[in-house]
Design an enzyme around this catalytic site. Structure first.
Site, PDB file in Angstrom:
ATOM      1  N   SER A  82       0.841  -1.276   0.004  1.00  0.00           N
ATOM      2  CA  SER A  82       0.074  -0.063  -0.048  1.00  0.00           C
ATOM      3  C   SER A  82       0.825   1.228  -0.149  1.00  0.00           C
ATOM      4  O   SER A  82       1.996   1.227   0.442  1.00  0.00           O
ATOM      5  CB  SER A  82      -0.969  -0.029   1.180  1.00  0.00           C
ATOM      6  OG  SER A  82      -1.881  -1.073   1.362  1.00  0.00           O
TER       7      SER A  82
HETATM    8  N1  SAH Z   1      -0.890  -4.306   3.809  1.00  0.00           N
HETATM    9  C1  SAH Z   1      -0.182  -4.893   2.804  1.00  0.00           C
HETATM   10  C2  SAH Z   1      -1.009  -4.949   1.470  1.00  0.00           C
HETATM   11  C3  SAH Z   1      -0.736  -5.972   0.552  1.00  0.00           C
HETATM   12  S1  SAH Z   1      -2.146  -5.880  -0.693  1.00  0.00           S
HETATM   13  C4  SAH Z   1       1.203  -4.249   2.414  1.00  0.00           C
HETATM   14  O1  SAH Z   1       1.056  -3.008   2.476  1.00  0.00           O
HETATM   15  O2  SAH Z   1       2.229  -5.073   2.158  1.00  0.00           O
HETATM   16  C5  SAH Z   1      -3.281  -6.984  -0.302  1.00  0.00           C
HETATM   17  C6  SAH Z   1      -2.800  -8.450   0.000  1.00  0.00           C
HETATM   18  O3  SAH Z   1      -3.990  -9.274   0.424  1.00  0.00           O
HETATM   19  C7  SAH Z   1      -2.220  -8.981  -1.048  1.00  0.00           C
HETATM   20  O4  SAH Z   1      -0.907  -9.574  -0.518  1.00  0.00           O
HETATM   21  C8  SAH Z   1      -2.968 -10.172  -1.435  1.00  0.00           C
HETATM   22  O5  SAH Z   1      -2.323 -11.500  -1.790  1.00  0.00           O
HETATM   23  C9  SAH Z   1      -3.924 -10.551   0.030  1.00  0.00           C
HETATM   24  N2  SAH Z   1      -5.180 -11.216  -0.098  1.00  0.00           N
HETATM   25  C10 SAH Z   1      -6.178 -11.083  -1.072  1.00  0.00           C
HETATM   26  N3  SAH Z   1      -7.090 -11.765  -0.672  1.00  0.00           N
HETATM   27  C11 SAH Z   1      -6.902 -12.398   0.682  1.00  0.00           C
HETATM   28  C12 SAH Z   1      -7.282 -13.440   1.100  1.00  0.00           C
HETATM   29  N4  SAH Z   1      -8.638 -14.078   1.077  1.00  0.00           N
HETATM   30  N5  SAH Z   1      -6.625 -14.124   2.185  1.00  0.00           N
HETATM   31  C13 SAH Z   1      -5.483 -13.794   2.626  1.00  0.00           C
HETATM   32  N6  SAH Z   1      -4.716 -12.737   1.884  1.00  0.00           N
HETATM   33  C14 SAH Z   1      -5.463 -12.114   0.830  1.00  0.00           C
END
Ligand code: SAH
Length: 220
Positions: free
Chosen positions: A54
């Site tokens: 993010s």
């Molecule tokens: N706060 C994190 C955001 C990563 S983007 C950062 O800043 O690094 C959102 C993440 O949610 C992705 O890595 C994606 O793989 C994960 N995601 C999406 N659906 C999901 C689910 N059902 N269970 C676990 N992770 C999930």
């Protein structure tokens, strides 16, 4: 430091506590080596598998919204933990008497996030289990360490998953982007009696909270 200063001027970061933890946790450590020159830009970055880290202002805003629920000794859950940046920030804030749990459904990202944390100031919190990063479907939460004072969801859900509401402690707060297409960052406060109050903090754009197969099929 200058990125955090900018986030303060823009209003995403308001408190010394959040500023301090973001200064401590160098965003560059959570990004692939070849792209670290972009680490201090206020924008999201691709991390593979149709996921992103993010933007710093979103990390700052979510930390501010959850600040009171990330006090020493409290329990925090980070759903869709991606790079592990926010889970590590939660762990530093709740401290060695607390718990910060990250759940991410892409095993490669979980493996990488553990490497990221190991080179950060949150590294020492891994071994005692204050900070843990797990492979799993975050829509189910992580019952083992529930209830949580703070729940953050880093991907947009079509609706708020019931297991996450159930795992929120009375008096706790969840921050979750909701919606398909147009998304809102929704804040859910659970009263001491278990009643729920919901309000919208802002309009946002996150990757979807979905199944692993769906995510790997879709383009971001
Ligand atoms: N706060 C994190 C955001 C990563 S983007 C950062 O800043 O690094 C959102 C993440 O949610 C992705 O890595 C994606 O793989 C994960 N995601 C999406 N659906 C999901 C689910 N059902 N269970 C676990 N992770 C999930």
């Amino acid at each position: 430091k200058s990125l955090v200063k900018l986030l303060r001027e823009e209003g995403a970061v308001k408190s010394d506590r959040v500023a301090c933890v973001m200064e401590k946790l160098d965003r560059a450590l959570f990004i692939a080596e070849g792209e670290r020159n972009l680490a201090y830009m206020d924008c999201p970055m691709q991390i593979g598998f149709n996921a992103t880290i993010s933007a710093p202002h979103m990390h700052g805003s979510c930390l501010e919204l959850l600040n009171k629920h990330l006090q020493p000794g409290m329990h925090a859950l980070d759903v869709g933990s991606g790079t592990g940046y926010l889970t590590a920030a939660f762990a530093l804030l709740v401290g060695d008497q607390g718990r910060a749990v990250g759940v991410e459904h892409i095993p490669e990202l979980v493996e990488q996030s553990i490497k990221n944390v190991k080179r950060s100031p949150a590294a020492s919190l891994l071994e005692p289990g204050v900070l843990s990063l797990h492979v799993g479907d975050g829509r189910l939460g992580w019952p083992e360490h529930a209830p949580y004072n703070a729940i953050h969801v880093g991907a947009a859900a079509p609706q708020v998953p019931q297991p996450l509401i159930d795992q929120l402690k009375p008096g706790g707060r969840m921050v979750i982007p909701v919606g398909e297409g147009a998304q809102e960052l929704v804040v859910i406060d659970k009263g001491p009696d278990g009643s729920l109050k919901q309000w919208t903090a802002s309009s946002v754009r996150y990757v979807p909270l979905t199944s692993k197969d769906e995510q790997l099929r879709g383009g971001v």
